[in-house]
Write a protein that holds these residues in place. Structure first.
Motif, mmCIF file in Angstrom:
data_model
loop_
_atom_site.group_PDB
_atom_site.id
_atom_site.type_symbol
_atom_site.label_atom_id
_atom_site.label_comp_id
_atom_site.label_asym_id
_atom_site.label_seq_id
_atom_site.Cartn_x
_atom_site.Cartn_y
_atom_site.Cartn_z
ATOM 1 N N ARG A 150 -0.576 10.936 3.455
ATOM 2 C CA ARG A 150 -0.977 11.011 4.834
ATOM 3 C C ARG A 150 -1.816 9.802 5.036
ATOM 4 O O ARG A 150 -1.609 9.226 6.085
ATOM 5 C CB ARG A 150 -1.706 12.495 5.213
ATOM 6 N N ARG A 151 -2.742 9.680 4.187
ATOM 7 C CA ARG A 151 -3.641 8.406 4.374
ATOM 8 C C ARG A 151 -2.877 6.925 4.391
ATOM 9 O O ARG A 151 -3.334 6.138 5.296
ATOM 10 C CB ARG A 151 -4.584 8.171 3.232
ATOM 11 N N PHE A 152 -1.579 6.700 3.629
ATOM 12 C CA PHE A 152 -1.102 5.417 3.523
ATOM 13 C C PHE A 152 0.153 5.519 4.163
ATOM 14 O O PHE A 152 1.077 4.446 4.201
ATOM 15 C CB PHE A 152 -0.965 4.827 2.279
ATOM 16 N N GLY A 153 0.534 6.444 5.144
ATOM 17 C CA GLY A 153 1.672 6.409 5.730
ATOM 18 C C GLY A 153 2.930 6.815 4.890
ATOM 19 O O GLY A 153 4.017 6.393 5.475
ATOM 20 N N THR A 154 2.898 7.389 3.866
ATOM 21 C CA THR A 154 4.085 7.425 2.911
ATOM 22 C C THR A 154 4.561 8.891 3.629
ATOM 23 O O THR A 154 4.154 9.832 4.041
ATOM 24 C CB THR A 154 3.727 7.752 1.649
ATOM 25 N N GLN B 235 -5.532 -3.077 -6.199
ATOM 26 C CA GLN B 235 -6.142 -4.135 -5.233
ATOM 27 C C GLN B 235 -5.973 -3.998 -3.722
ATOM 28 O O GLN B 235 -6.718 -4.221 -2.700
ATOM 29 C CB GLN B 235 -5.888 -5.457 -5.459
ATOM 30 N N VAL B 236 -4.681 -3.222 -3.517
ATOM 31 C CA VAL B 236 -4.196 -3.274 -2.072
ATOM 32 C C VAL B 236 -5.008 -1.812 -1.515
ATOM 33 O O VAL B 236 -4.929 -1.601 -0.220
ATOM 34 C CB VAL B 236 -2.626 -3.041 -1.906
ATOM 35 N N LEU B 237 -5.670 -0.947 -2.246
ATOM 36 C CA LEU B 237 -6.093 0.289 -1.726
ATOM 37 C C LEU B 237 -7.692 -0.059 -1.409
ATOM 38 O O LEU B 237 -8.120 -0.689 -1.983
ATOM 39 C CB LEU B 237 -5.835 1.420 -2.478
ATOM 40 N N ARG C 264 0.839 -1.344 -0.006
ATOM 41 C CA ARG C 264 0.030 -0.160 -0.127
ATOM 42 C C ARG C 264 0.814 1.374 -0.050
ATOM 43 O O ARG C 264 0.654 2.196 -0.676
ATOM 44 C CB ARG C 264 -1.067 -0.093 1.081
ATOM 45 N N ARG C 265 2.044 1.217 0.595
ATOM 46 C CA ARG C 265 2.730 2.339 0.745
ATOM 47 C C ARG C 265 3.363 2.811 -0.475
ATOM 48 O O ARG C 265 3.518 3.756 -1.001
ATOM 49 C CB ARG C 265 3.926 2.263 1.958
ATOM 50 N N ASP C 266 4.058 1.450 -1.147
ATOM 51 C CA ASP C 266 4.743 1.704 -2.565
ATOM 52 C C ASP C 266 3.787 2.146 -3.348
ATOM 53 O O ASP C 266 4.101 2.953 -4.245
ATOM 54 C CB ASP C 266 5.088 0.326 -2.850
#
Length: 229
Positions: A166-170, A106-108, A48-50
Motif C-alpha cells: 500500500r505504501r509504495f503503490g504496488t 536506497q530507494v526506500l 521503489r515499486r519493484d
C-alpha cells in the motif's frame, strides 16, 4: 561598472541574434533539466515499486512457510510412536528468514527500511526462544509453542507485506484458493491460543484456591477436636 552593465542591457534589443540565442539556450536548458528531473523521478518511483514488490513477495512466502510448519508441528504431535515424534520435532521450528540479497534499499525511506528490517530480527529472536524451550520443555508443549509462534510470525509477515504494498503503490496481493483464508485462519488460531494460554496461567491459581477450600474444613475440624480435648 554596475551602471554601465545596466545601460548595456537597456540598449540591448530583444530581436538581436545574440539575444535570441541566449534566450533559446536558456529555455532549452530549463526544458532539458525539467525532463531529466521528471525522468529520474519516474525511474526512482518504478524502482521503489519493484523493490517493494520483492519485499512483499518474500514476506508472503515466509508466511506460507510458517503455516506449513504449523501443520508439521501438528503432525509431530500425532505421530504414532515416541521415536517418530522425537525425529519430527528435531526439524520443527520457525522457518528462518532473510530478505533477498539484490534489493535496492536506497530507494526506500528510512522509516520503511527500519520497519522492514525489524521483521527478520523478530523471527531470529523467536527462533532462539524456541530452541531454549526445546531443550527444557516437553515435546508436546514445544510443538504447540512452535505452532503458536509460527502463527504470530506469519500474521506479522502478512500485515507488513500489505502495508508495504500500500505504501509504495504496488498491486494488492491476490492469493490463490489455497491461501484465500490464511489471514482469517491465523487470526482465529492466535485468538484461541491466547485464550488457552490465559486459561493455563489461571489454572494453578484456581487449583491452589480449591486446595485451600478443601484444607480449611479439615483444619477447622482438627482445631475443634483439639479444643474439646
Amino acid at each position: 561598472m554596475r551602471h554601465e552593465w545596466l545601460e548595456y542591457v537597456q540598449r540591448l534589443s530583444w530581436d538581436t541574434p545574440i539575444t535570441v540565442a541566449l534566450t533559446s539556450a536558456t529555455v532549452g536548458s530549463v526544458i532539458a533539466l525539467a525532463w531529466i528531473t521528471a525522468s529520474n523521478a519516474r525511474r526512482r518511483k518504478r524502482q521503489r515499486r519493484d523493490t517493494a514488490l520483492e519485499l512483499a513477495l518474500s514476506l508472503e512466502g515466509h508466511a506460507r512457510a510458517c503455516r506449513t510448519m504449523m501443520h508439521k508441528a501438528v503432525w509431530a504431535l500425532t505421530a504414532s510412536s515416541a521415536h517418530a515424534r522425537h525425529e519430527i520435532c528435531k526439524d520443527v521450528t520457525i522457518p528462518s528468514f532473510v530478505f533477498p540479497d539484490k534489493l535496492d534499499w536506497q530507494v526506500l525511506s528510512q522509516k520503511a527500511i527500519s520497519e522492514l528490517r525489524e521483521y527478520p530480527a523478530m523471527v531470529h529472536a523467536a527462533r532462539e526462544h524456541l530452541e531454549a524451550f526445546r531443550e527444557f520443555g516437553e515435546p508436546a508443549e514445544f510443538c504447540w509453542q512452535v505452532e503458536f509462534e509460527c502463527a504470530k510470525a506469519a500474521m506479522s509477515a502478512l500485515v507488513l507485506a500489505r502495508a508495504t504494498r500500500r505504501r509504495f503503490g504496488t498491486a494488492t496481493w491476490k492469493p490463490g484458493a489455497r491461501d484465500s483464508a490464511i489471514e482469517r485462519e491465523l487470526s482465529d488460531f492466535i485468538a484461541n491460543a491466547e485464550a488457552r494460554r490465559k486459561a493455563s496461567l489461571q489454572e494453578p491459581t484456581r487449583f491452589a484456591f480449591e486446595q485451600k477450600l478443601e484444607v480449611d474444613p479439615i483444619v477447622a475440624r482438627t482445631n475443634g477436636i483439639a479444643a474439646s480435648v
